[in-house]
Design a protein around this motif. Structure first.
Motif, PDB file in Angstrom:
ATOM      1  N   THR A  18       3.028  10.506  -2.359  1.00 25.22           N
ATOM      2  CA  THR A  18       4.261  10.238  -1.615  1.00 25.22           C
ATOM      3  C   THR A  18       4.443   8.759  -1.294  1.00 25.22           C
ATOM      4  N   THR A  19       3.360   8.009  -1.238  1.00 27.12           N
ATOM      5  CA  THR A  19       3.462   6.565  -0.995  1.00 27.12           C
ATOM      6  C   THR A  19       3.303   5.753  -2.269  1.00 27.12           C
ATOM      7  N   GLU A  20       3.174   6.441  -3.400  1.00 29.00           N
ATOM      8  CA  GLU A  20       3.015   5.792  -4.705  1.00 29.00           C
ATOM      9  C   GLU A  20       1.864   4.778  -4.698  1.00 29.00           C
ATOM     10  N   ASN A  21       0.790   5.136  -4.021  1.00 32.04           N
ATOM     11  CA  ASN A  21      -0.416   4.294  -3.929  1.00 32.04           C
ATOM     12  C   ASN A  21      -0.162   2.922  -3.300  1.00 32.04           C
ATOM     13  N   ALA A  22       0.873   2.799  -2.494  1.00 37.45           N
ATOM     14  CA  ALA A  22       1.217   1.512  -1.907  1.00 37.45           C
ATOM     15  C   ALA A  22       0.750   1.354  -0.466  1.00 37.45           C
ATOM     16  N   ALA A  23       0.210   2.410   0.137  1.00 37.55           N
ATOM     17  CA  ALA A  23      -0.264   2.332   1.523  1.00 37.55           C
ATOM     18  C   ALA A  23      -1.726   1.903   1.544  1.00 37.55           C
ATOM     19  N   ALA A  24      -2.290   1.848   2.729  1.00 40.54           N
ATOM     20  CA  ALA A  24      -3.728   1.626   2.897  1.00 40.54           C
ATOM     21  C   ALA A  24      -4.336   2.987   3.222  1.00 40.54           C
ATOM     22  N   TYR A  25      -5.408   3.347   2.549  1.00 45.63           N
ATOM     23  CA  TYR A  25      -5.975   4.694   2.677  1.00 45.63           C
ATOM     24  C   TYR A  25      -7.361   4.640   3.298  1.00 45.63           C
ATOM     25  N   PHE A  26      -7.641   5.667   4.091  1.00 48.92           N
ATOM     26  CA  PHE A  26      -8.952   5.771   4.734  1.00 48.92           C
ATOM     27  C   PHE A  26      -9.453   7.198   4.619  1.00 48.92           C
ATOM     28  N   ASP A  27     -10.777   7.350   4.688  1.00 54.54           N
ATOM     29  CA  ASP A  27     -11.371   8.690   4.619  1.00 54.54           C
ATOM     30  C   ASP A  27     -12.453   8.894   5.668  1.00 54.54           C
ATOM     31  N   SER A  28     -12.539   7.947   6.593  1.00 55.24           N
ATOM     32  CA  SER A  28     -13.501   8.060   7.687  1.00 55.24           C
ATOM     33  C   SER A  28     -13.080   7.092   8.791  1.00 55.24           C
ATOM     34  N   ALA A  29     -13.691   7.257   9.941  1.00 55.82           N
ATOM     35  CA  ALA A  29     -13.404   6.336  11.052  1.00 55.82           C
ATOM     36  C   ALA A  29     -13.776   4.912  10.674  1.00 55.82           C
ATOM     37  N   GLU A  30     -14.870   4.763   9.948  1.00 57.57           N
ATOM     38  CA  GLU A  30     -15.322   3.424   9.549  1.00 57.57           C
ATOM     39  C   GLU A  30     -14.334   2.774   8.581  1.00 57.57           C
ATOM     40  N   SER A  31     -13.847   3.545   7.606  1.00 56.16           N
ATOM     41  CA  SER A  31     -12.915   2.952   6.652  1.00 56.16           C
ATOM     42  C   SER A  31     -11.568   2.645   7.317  1.00 56.16           C
ATOM     43  N   LEU A  32     -11.159   3.444   8.279  1.00 59.69           N
ATOM     44  CA  LEU A  32      -9.945   3.140   9.040  1.00 59.69           C
ATOM     45  C   LEU A  32     -10.131   1.854   9.828  1.00 59.69           C
ATOM     46  N   ARG A  33     -11.246   1.743  10.500  1.00 58.48           N
ATOM     47  CA  ARG A  33     -11.543   0.544  11.275  1.00 58.48           C
ATOM     48  C   ARG A  33     -11.528  -0.690  10.375  1.00 58.48           C
ATOM     49  N   ALA A  34     -12.056  -0.553   9.161  1.00 60.28           N
ATOM     50  CA  ALA A  34     -12.136  -1.694   8.244  1.00 60.28           C
ATOM     51  C   ALA A  34     -10.766  -2.134   7.725  1.00 60.28           C
ATOM     52  N   LEU A  35      -9.827  -1.213   7.586  1.00 63.11           N
ATOM     53  CA  LEU A  35      -8.531  -1.609   7.028  1.00 63.11           C
ATOM     54  C   LEU A  35      -7.523  -2.041   8.079  1.00 63.11           C
ATOM     55  N   LEU A  36      -7.792  -1.809   9.346  1.00 62.04           N
ATOM     56  CA  LEU A  36      -6.832  -2.189  10.391  1.00 62.04           C
ATOM     57  C   LEU A  36      -6.447  -3.663  10.373  1.00 62.04           C
ATOM     58  N   PRO A  37      -7.372  -4.591  10.151  1.00 65.25           N
ATOM     59  CA  PRO A  37      -6.939  -6.004  10.108  1.00 65.25           C
ATOM     60  C   PRO A  37      -5.895  -6.283   9.027  1.00 65.25           C
ATOM     61  N   ALA A  38      -5.996  -5.621   7.880  1.00 63.63           N
ATOM     62  CA  ALA A  38      -5.011  -5.842   6.812  1.00 63.63           C
ATOM     63  C   ALA A  38      -3.626  -5.361   7.224  1.00 63.63           C
ATOM     64  N   LEU A  39      -3.567  -4.338   8.073  1.00 62.31           N
ATOM     65  CA  LEU A  39      -2.272  -3.799   8.501  1.00 62.31           C
ATOM     66  C   LEU A  39      -1.531  -4.732   9.446  1.00 62.31           C
ATOM     67  N   THR A  40      -2.246  -5.670  10.027  1.00 59.14           N
ATOM     68  CA  THR A  40      -1.614  -6.628  10.941  1.00 59.14           C
ATOM     69  C   THR A  40      -1.657  -8.055  10.416  1.00 59.14           C
ATOM     70  N   ASP A  41      -2.227  -8.256   9.250  1.00 59.28           N
ATOM     71  CA  ASP A  41      -2.331  -9.588   8.651  1.00 59.28           C
ATOM     72  C   ASP A  41      -0.941 -10.062   8.216  1.00 59.28           C
ATOM     73  N   PRO A  42      -0.492 -11.209   8.735  1.00 59.01           N
ATOM     74  CA  PRO A  42       0.847 -11.693   8.385  1.00 59.01           C
ATOM     75  C   PRO A  42       1.017 -11.984   6.894  1.00 59.01           C
ATOM     76  N   ALA A  43      -0.067 -12.178   6.172  1.00 59.86           N
ATOM     77  CA  ALA A  43       0.032 -12.434   4.736  1.00 59.86           C
ATOM     78  C   ALA A  43       0.106 -11.142   3.930  1.00 59.86           C
ATOM     79  N   GLU A  44      -0.488 -10.053   4.415  1.00 60.11           N
ATOM     80  CA  GLU A  44      -0.544  -8.799   3.667  1.00 60.11           C
ATOM     81  C   GLU A  44       0.442  -7.738   4.143  1.00 60.11           C
ATOM     82  N   ALA A  45       0.568  -7.579   5.431  1.00 59.64           N
ATOM     83  CA  ALA A  45       1.363  -6.479   5.995  1.00 59.64           C
ATOM     84  C   ALA A  45       2.826  -6.478   5.542  1.00 59.64           C
TER      85      ALA A  45
END
Length: 75
Positions: A18-45
């Motif tokens: 549904t997101t055509e592989n364009a979102a950030a994906y997680f499968d555990s609390a650790e992987s969610l924690r690791a991707l959070l900075p990218a979701l707020t990065d002014p260069a990536e978000a």
């Protein structure tokens, strides 16, 4: 998606489709924690958000969704 925000989604086939592989994906609390900075990065978000918003505008318009339900129900 339609709001123009980056998305963190559970890593499963449905969310990837549904997101055509364009979102950030997680499968555990650790992987969610690791991707959070990218979701707020002014260069990536903004790039991710723009891609997701374009997908939403192209694939998930109300007229198209309701027509698909009508076809499914034989109406």
């Amino acid at each position: 998606m339609g709001t123009g925000r980056p998305i963190a989604a559970w890593d499963c086939a449905f969310n990837r489709a549904t997101t055509e592989n364009a979102a950030a994906y997680f499968d555990s609390a650790e992987s969610l924690r690791a991707l959070l900075p990218a979701l707020t990065d002014p260069a990536e978000a903004p790039t991710m958000a723009a891609k997701l918003q374009a997908i939403a505008r192209r694939r998930y318009r109300w007229d198209d969704v309701t027509q698909a339900y009508f076809r499914l129900l034989g109406l």
